[in-house]
Design a protein around this motif. Sequence first.
Motif, PDB file in Angstrom:
ATOM      1  N   ILE A  18      41.017 101.883  37.567  1.00  0.00           N
ATOM      2  CA  ILE A  18      39.869 100.997  37.294  1.00  0.00           C
ATOM      3  C   ILE A  18      38.899 101.669  36.312  1.00  0.00           C
ATOM      4  CG2 ILE A  18      37.780  99.967  38.349  1.00  0.00           C
ATOM      5  CD1 ILE A  18      40.221  98.329  38.983  1.00  0.00           C
ATOM      6  N   LEU A  21      40.360 101.603  32.916  1.00  0.00           N
ATOM      7  CA  LEU A  21      40.385 100.242  32.346  1.00  0.00           C
ATOM      8  C   LEU A  21      39.003  99.860  31.822  1.00  0.00           C
ATOM      9  CD1 LEU A  21      42.666  98.172  34.778  1.00  0.00           C
ATOM     10  CD2 LEU A  21      43.219  99.100  32.518  1.00  0.00           C
ATOM     11  N   LYS A  22      37.953 100.317  32.519  1.00  0.00           N
ATOM     12  CA  LYS A  22      36.595 100.012  32.039  1.00  0.00           C
ATOM     13  C   LYS A  22      36.395 100.599  30.641  1.00  0.00           C
ATOM     14  CE  LYS A  22      34.231  99.299  36.389  1.00  0.00           C
ATOM     15  NZ  LYS A  22      33.365  99.845  37.412  1.00  0.00           N
ATOM     16  N   GLU A  25      38.122  98.468  27.927  1.00  0.00           N
ATOM     17  CA  GLU A  25      37.723  97.060  27.762  1.00  0.00           C
ATOM     18  C   GLU A  25      37.375  96.716  26.320  1.00  0.00           C
ATOM     19  OE1 GLU A  25      34.791  96.084  30.833  1.00  0.00           O
ATOM     20  OE2 GLU A  25      36.123  94.435  31.389  1.00  0.00           O
ATOM     21  N   ALA A  32      42.390  91.181  33.617  1.00  0.00           N
ATOM     22  CA  ALA A  32      42.702  92.577  33.956  1.00  0.00           C
ATOM     23  C   ALA A  32      43.657  92.603  35.145  1.00  0.00           C
ATOM     24  CB  ALA A  32      41.422  93.326  34.308  1.00  0.00           C
ATOM     25  N   VAL A  51      37.078  93.687  34.139  1.00  0.00           N
ATOM     26  CA  VAL A  51      37.579  94.673  35.099  1.00  0.00           C
ATOM     27  C   VAL A  51      36.730  94.647  36.378  1.00  0.00           C
ATOM     28  CG1 VAL A  51      38.007  97.145  35.465  1.00  0.00           C
ATOM     29  CG2 VAL A  51      38.490  96.118  33.250  1.00  0.00           C
ATOM     30  N   VAL A  72      44.064  95.794  30.472  1.00  0.00           N
ATOM     31  CA  VAL A  72      43.030  94.817  30.096  1.00  0.00           C
ATOM     32  C   VAL A  72      43.596  94.008  28.944  1.00  0.00           C
ATOM     33  CG1 VAL A  72      40.898  95.909  30.900  1.00  0.00           C
ATOM     34  CG2 VAL A  72      41.907  96.644  28.738  1.00  0.00           C
TER      35      VAL A  72
END
Length: 605
Positions: A18, A21-22, A25, A32, A51, A72
């Motif tokens: 996570i 993924l942020k 972005e 996501a 996300v 993403v």
Amino acid sequence: MCGIIGIASNKSVSSNIIQALKKLEYRGYDSAGLSTIDNGEINEKKCSGRVNNLEKMLFQNPSNGTLGIGHVRWATHGIPNEVNAHPHSSEIVSVVHNGIIENSNFLKKELINKGHKFKSQTDTEVITLLLTDYLKKDNLIDAISKTLEKLEGSFALGIIFKEHKNLVVGARRGSPLAVGYGHNENYIGSDSYALKTMTNKISYLDDGDFCILTNDKIEFFNSKRKKINKEVSILSNDKNDSDKGDFKDFMSKEIDEQQITSKICIHEYIDKIRNDINFYNFSIDPKKIKKIRLIGCGTAFHSCLMARYWIEEITSIPVDSEIASEFRYRKIRFNKDELYIFVSQSGETADTFAALQMCKKNKASTCGIINVTESSIARLADFVLPIYAGPEIGVASTKAFIGQMIVLYLLSLKISNLRNEISKDDYLKKIKDLKNLPNLIKKTLSKQNEIQLIARDFINSKGAMFLGRGYSYPIAMEGALKLKELSYIHAEGYPAGEMKHGPLALIEDGIPVVILAPRDRYFEKTISNMQEVIARGGKVLLITDDDTEIISENIRFKFQIPKSNYQLNSFLMTIPLQLLAYHVALLKNCDIDKPRNLAKSVTVE
Ligand code: M6R
């Protein structure tokens, strides 16, 4: 263009997925998802939107597992919804993908004929089903290789398997993929930035390579399935400024930072003692250059347009500025002694990268003007001139544009100096003036309140025009791009002298028209064009360094930039235009850092 991440570890991976993924972005934010191997099964979770939504989902229903992949998305095939979000999984394989599979329709038909069923509208699902099919009879390496051989187009992939509970596979062709070495865990990611909080030891896959990671080992293979070794790079420990601090959003922070980033960039290139510009390792002797081609997309293309005016003025070299997506498909006659300059903040823009690959294939001399120095373009170009802007997170490019222009301006001065086409005095004077640019930027930024008021006048308009001549024309283009991408107001940047050849028909009562008219050799002509606009009802915002009281009584707003060397006006006029787009978007409640339908790094065609 999408962002992918994969982690093989000996502890739970979902929270690190996570966090990564942020950071990814900027590559896409319409949906996501992630998959882990949880209790021996593929556990896939995905959602539309940011996300944050995925994080909330996991909060209610956690995903366990010590290895996983995440994604993403920026939609290419199929609308941005939960079904089309990645990963795409079968019973035994789960796949995340960045890129486009160009023969997906053909492969889909083949797979359907074999009895496979598709759930999504994506091109990616063919990869999942091809792997599923090959794994029925082939071992892992054969199944991967056979699948990759079938794919046409571009991809970076992250794959996990139900039957191989301890490994993540990464593969690339055309799209970038970094591999990170951690302590009891290893990673793949679309870029090193996403991996930086977890490791600073990175290798990069080359086109055609794939890798297999477990928590304590990474194996690399080339397209011929031969095991290969990879060089390990240690990432610089620069402060990873990805924090908004007291700013409302990254864009306002990045606009404000320009007073510092411009200083850093100038400082990096100007030798204080000799008062000279330090550029070494030119891939071509500047005295021999017969032509320069500048290539980029979007804002980076505008800095290419800008540089054309500078280089043509102070050297005798003919210059072309090219949009990468057009250039890469044109029939270019490459000649000896030409320099091809690629401008890109991210260094990952697919069209710019493809244009660079085409130049490399034709043995042309190449240079990259890049912010992200670990990027694909930076690694492929013959020599790289970094812009030292630091991480730019807001989708709208601001401080990178100023950095690109500084480096291009310095490059034009240096080439001119090495070719003896500029006098020593003029060269030194221009360097001295440039050193004062950060102060002038600071001064201009301090007048933000004025723009805040002017912005109110734009919010209800259906469209706006940005006009300039000469050095102001590329800046007009950039001002229009900023306004449209941030506030969704239609805007056109135009050479002021072209208005009468058509666009003047658009001018009606109350339409906002931004006129860029510094006191350079185009001033009088631009002011005449402005009068033509005013006479037809245009509501003019004049941006100028002219301080005479009245140029025209009918100007609605005037924004004054500080006086400087005329070639620096382009930098200073950029600031109010960035602020204008920002404040209009803010008043309209738009998502400043992530405008709709866009992504920070455009890694597909
Ligand atoms: O990373 P790059 O500089 O290659 O990106 C090029 C364009 O996608 C980029 O400048 C885009 O136009 C910006 N969103 C504009 O603000």
